[in-house]
Design a protein around this motif. Structure first.
Motif, short mmCIF file in Angstrom:
data_model
loop_
_atom_site.label_atom_id
_atom_site.label_comp_id
_atom_site.label_asym_id
_atom_site.label_seq_id
_atom_site.Cartn_x
_atom_site.Cartn_y
_atom_site.Cartn_z
N HIS B 19 -1.33 -1.77 9.30
CA HIS B 19 -0.87 -1.73 7.97
C HIS B 19 0.25 -2.67 7.71
O HIS B 19 0.27 -3.37 6.66
CB HIS B 19 0.02 -0.44 7.76
CG HIS B 19 -1.07 0.87 7.47
ND1 HIS B 19 -2.03 0.50 6.60
CD2 HIS B 19 -1.33 2.04 7.87
CE1 HIS B 19 -2.90 1.63 6.54
NE2 HIS B 19 -2.47 2.49 7.09
N ARG B 22 -1.62 -6.11 7.11
CA ARG B 22 -2.36 -5.70 5.92
C ARG B 22 -1.17 -6.07 4.65
O ARG B 22 -1.60 -6.67 3.75
CB ARG B 22 -2.79 -4.02 5.82
CG ARG B 22 -3.60 -3.81 4.28
CD ARG B 22 -4.32 -2.55 4.59
NE ARG B 22 -5.56 -2.73 5.54
CZ ARG B 22 -5.57 -2.06 6.41
NH1 ARG B 22 -4.65 -1.41 7.06
NH2 ARG B 22 -6.63 -2.46 7.44
N GLU B 97 -0.48 8.23 6.69
CA GLU B 97 -1.57 8.38 7.53
C GLU B 97 -1.87 9.75 7.81
O GLU B 97 -1.19 10.54 7.83
CB GLU B 97 -1.43 7.67 8.96
CG GLU B 97 -1.87 6.19 8.76
CD GLU B 97 -3.26 6.12 8.34
OE1 GLU B 97 -4.22 6.80 8.77
OE2 GLU B 97 -3.38 5.24 7.28
N GLY B 125 -3.63 9.33 3.72
CA GLY B 125 -4.62 8.31 4.34
C GLY B 125 -6.16 8.40 4.65
O GLY B 125 -6.49 8.21 5.42
N MET B 127 -9.05 7.32 4.15
CA MET B 127 -9.42 5.99 3.52
C MET B 127 -10.89 6.19 3.02
O MET B 127 -11.48 5.18 2.24
CB MET B 127 -9.20 4.66 4.42
CG MET B 127 -10.17 4.75 5.53
SD MET B 127 -10.12 6.34 6.64
CE MET B 127 -11.35 5.71 7.94
N TYR B 281 -9.71 0.55 3.80
CA TYR B 281 -8.15 0.39 4.11
C TYR B 281 -7.24 -0.58 2.92
O TYR B 281 -6.57 -0.25 2.58
CB TYR B 281 -7.81 -0.10 5.39
CG TYR B 281 -7.89 1.04 6.51
CD1 TYR B 281 -7.07 2.42 6.43
CD2 TYR B 281 -8.64 1.12 7.46
CE1 TYR B 281 -7.04 3.43 7.44
CE2 TYR B 281 -8.81 2.29 8.45
CZ TYR B 281 -8.18 3.28 8.58
OH TYR B 281 -8.37 4.17 9.24
N GLU B 284 -7.16 1.03 -0.33
CA GLU B 284 -6.54 2.13 -0.27
C GLU B 284 -5.01 1.98 -0.33
O GLU B 284 -4.42 2.50 -1.27
CB GLU B 284 -6.57 2.96 1.22
CG GLU B 284 -5.63 4.21 1.26
CD GLU B 284 -5.60 4.50 2.82
OE1 GLU B 284 -6.05 5.69 3.20
OE2 GLU B 284 -5.18 3.90 3.66
#
Lengths: 345, 345, 345, 345
Positions: B19, B22, B97, B125, B127, B281, B284
């Motif tokens: 994450h 990301r 998560e 989370g 996803m 992901y 999301e």
């Protein structure tokens, strides 16, 4: 019940032996009466499990012995002309493996001999017309439901070739099927053939340039390209994609069980033409037997054999030049009807 | 331009590190302001290439240092409750998560804490709701164009499991996704769970019975079976087949280049959830950022986290008995709306 | 953090507007500083939701206003030459939509101008190189694991064409992508192009002969055929089949959910290039931004733009004759390296 | 050549008429000698095109008339017991359509009657064992190349049901095939059956709860789930997915030509069991004929008929309770060998 067809099978090599077993075990209404092979031992071996069948070295002897009312010709192509003329003389219904004969001039002699009999006696062994997916595609063309057929993309791939498979045989033995199929699907004659050689595989034997790219055009302008690749290693594949005005159709896709293991999804490639077209051969032969028992002949005709022989001649010339070579045909006798390819049956 | 979200990422393990990258490289409107990990060196390593970000051993320190207006929680599940309550106290938008917490009682405490704030602050989370094919299937259910949804067949297969993956984790870490997806697709709560163990793979580590067969039912009676198989060797696969009154839909099929070689046709299996759900992901997190910048929270809610925690409890009990175990839920607070699963966003 | 790329987007039509939104919402490290369109209202509309961006009628004005350090060119092709030369004069990193310019002579002028700068400044918008499946196929060629690449079969089908799409545009706007892809996949220059017109669809507008059959050859002899069919009705499809010595690879197959209903199995066809190549455009632009921030240029080069322009010229001539037309190229400047197609990045 | 099998076909309804045509046109080594139907006109109609065949209202009359040396039983299931016992008394080789009999007690009487003859005389019509893909999957299980088989997921979908198709017939007429196939694939007996009803389709006729979810377990613990859905509208589908320790296998996938048109890719769904299993019926009957001509019986045995009858009884009880119901079997007579399912032939 009508009397069975009593068949003389001429040629007991790979294809002949196949047809002998087919007639003996899977085809209704016919039996193997005689097997003819210049190698008499091979003929005898082919009938070992067929009570009542006889082996001969020549067709003439077999005919003299009597009791035969139909012929299947499965010798090498250069012997077809004689075998066809002998069987026509006896007015037998004939199933002749492709090619009808190896060149247009000799094929035309056969057409003329059949003309004299005034009715069709010869069916040529283009078995793809009896394959369910080709038939489905042909039906889609004729129905018009996707508009006009515009282009065809054909793949013809073998894992490898037997010893002695020459460069010309890529056209005469392999692409000849596409010539017939393109005529069958479009219902038109082929007007030109172009062959481009391109980059060759290192897996091809000496004397063969493999793969080759063949570009074919029909009367109304439909273009068909063929990848002929006879040392493709991975397996056997015959597939066609057809582009219509309103859609695209693929036939000949991979089938069978679908596995996922060790990082891969997929299945087993068809290993040879036996698995791919075995059912089509059965339908082909049964169709011929059924028609012959009614005194008729259907399926691909001697004209189809002649027209594809002319395509092959043009194709072999085009191999040498890389240019577009026109296909010249004699006028079509009325006996063979109007459409070029016609229906399978 | 609006001010960016300045995110504290709590937990710098596998999922947290993911994450962090990301947020740093692919997400608009957010930046990594702080990374918290009890292993401070791991936190520091995670921000090595992110100028301006700071590392802390506890979330409390990070919050005291200031400049944070959002939290992503990616610690092991048993630490979620505390992290959630701390962040809720500061009224931060939270992406947590899965699981919300490891059991229904603690999840309910989180729901109650969010209730007191009077608005949604937590996105959980799950996803898969952001995966294009799940969304397409959900749309088909809601559109009604195939009639009512009647049954679901779910496959959840991993090549293998990390050390320490227990029998309960097949339910709590893997099937938990199916619990959410079934709620999302049907828009209903789950009413019972049955687990049958069946024949076990010799590839499963000691203590794990793998695969397992989970049979789930929803309020209106929809049955969903799940094959959970976490040592399936061949690769990663998450797929669902839905039977409607008027048709069948499959999602999660194999994709990518199609090869034919050495007797096989097919392609490469997806190796892990990264390749399968990487894009989901991204969607999301971007969805969460976009909503947070507007002062809102969308996606799977704390209620979804609570309801799936209750399903997991029932599932773990069902593992022991092989019988159908009922899922009991508290009454749903008005904050979370009417539908069970709701839309992804 | 490094300073962002401040981009002038030249041209606010369909493709330009797409790039403006892409840069504004999905690309990291870049922002839209200026939009230039001779239709100033269109330029203004394109920046309505982008605070800080300015609209201009000409690039010269934008450059004078200052604050710009990169250019994206998305005007019609005939305006590219001027826009490229202006941006090169300022030594800006440039992303230029294909074609580089509409003909080889003007493309060569751009190559010469870049030469004078002594380093690459131009990336050309051949986005297929950034598509995951093309990249996978390119990797298979370079790895040699299937032996040598021998033949390519390309399909490029659009549902229909916008008003004013001429016969030449089938080559210049559509097949130009295949020219680049064939060069990219083989790592070789194209040496000849043949175009055969065949049977035309009744759905093609007046002045267009559609579909067309293009046969391309590269330096080592690889043959590539292209069906270009821009009024194919059913949907959008770009697919390639590659025949190697030891296997066959297909990319661009249909994907997505799989339905069975009302007697049919299957799924939804891709409706347009947006859905097919949207992700590739994102990767393309991000790659350009990342390189530009490091002072570099990657991806397809001005040489690739020049070489494909020469192919297009040959292709348009081949449309008229149906014959094989040779492609003549100037000597390749050292700046552009050895390989023809090169890697995507 | 050996004398042909001279077959009495008992029952001239849909299935009987099918077998009559099969024996008459596609099967070697057998001919239809008599057709028995209590509706004598239906019997007569069925032999209209079969010279030499005779029609009778009862099997007893046909046997008295003489000239019969084999029997095919295709009456409704409740008449099987009597027909089997009559034919066993004459020591005829019998091909009996499934079910052997409708319940375990009557099936056991048949097993006992066959026992007294001391050799197998009955083959039961579980034709799936003769389907190429089921055989391929069975081979994969026995080869062990994917490790142990762990789970099976079966789909059995019909477009709709004939009038009078009851809720019990979902088990007795449809799932009975899965009972046999699961025994065949695993080589084990079934130990329990659970049926869960779930959400019902509004397309099901009154009295039918459709679809149903059946969960089956075998001796070693293999779990098999079955979606039985007999009003599935879209078409006919029988498919199985098998999860092994080292891979996953799917059989029964959609096949045939692949079309893209009007925004959709795909093909035609199989309309009925005729198209799906026609070839399997041919192989089944030919296998029976070939064995009978040698004085043997192969394929699914009376024991298989008895064991599946016991599964059906458990299944119908499980329909009522939703609970797991154990399957109780008598001890297996030595005549039927060791394995539960055994090979197809």
């Amino acid at each position: 019940m009508a009397e069975n067809l009593r068949v003389a099978v001429i040629g007991a090599g790979r294809m002949g032996a196949d047809h002998i077993q087919r007639l003996h075990t899977r085809i209704h209404g016919a039996e193997v009466a005689a097997v003819i092979d210049i190698d008499l031992d091979r003929a005898k071996a082919a009938i070992a499990d067929i009570p009542g069948a006889q082996a001969f070295a020549t067709a003439a002897e077999a005919y003299r012995a009597g009791g035969i009312n139909a012929a299947v010709i499965a010798t090498p192509g250069f012997l077809h002309e004689q075998a066809l003329l002998e069987a026509l003389e006896l007015d037998l219904p004939i199933l002749c493996e492709k090619p009808l004969t190896p060149d247009a001039a000799s094929a035309w002699k056969v057409v003329e001999a059949e003309q004299k009999l005034g009715r069709k006696r010869i069916q040529v062994g283009f078995m793809r017309r009896f394959d369910a997916e080709y038939a489905q595609l042909g039906g889609l063309v004729r129905s018009g439901e996707l508009g006009e057929l515009l282009m065809l993309h054909c793949r013809h791939r073998n894992p490898d070739t037997p010893a002695g498979f020459t460069n010309e045989m890529l056209i005469n033995d392999s692409v000849v099927h596409e010539f017939d199929v393109i005529r069958y699907l479009t219902g038109e004659e082929i007007t030109s053939v172009q062959v481009r050689l391109g980059k060759a595989s290192s897996k091809a034997p000496a004397g063969q340039h493999d793969p080759q790219h063949v570009l074919i055009q029909t009367e109304s302008g439909v273009l068909a390209d063929v990848e002929i690749f006879v040392n493709a290693q991975f397996g056997y594949e015959v597939a066609t994609q057809a582009a219509f005005e309103d859609g695209i159709v693929d036939i000949g896709r991979d089938a069978g069980a679908y596995l996922r293991r060790a990082g891969r999804w997929g299945g087993a490639v068809t290993p040879s033409f036996i698995e791919r077209f075995g059912a089509a051969y059965d339908v082909e032969v049964q169709t011929w037997v059924d028609a012959a028992l009614r005194g008729e002949i259907g399926g691909p005709s001697a004209w189809d054999g002649y027209a594809t022989a002319a395509c092959c001649e043009a194709g072999v010339e085009a191999q040498k030049t890389g240019e577009k070579v026109a296909v010249a045909l004699n006028e079509k006798p009325a006996l063979y009807g109007a459409a070029a390819g016609g229906a399978a049956q």
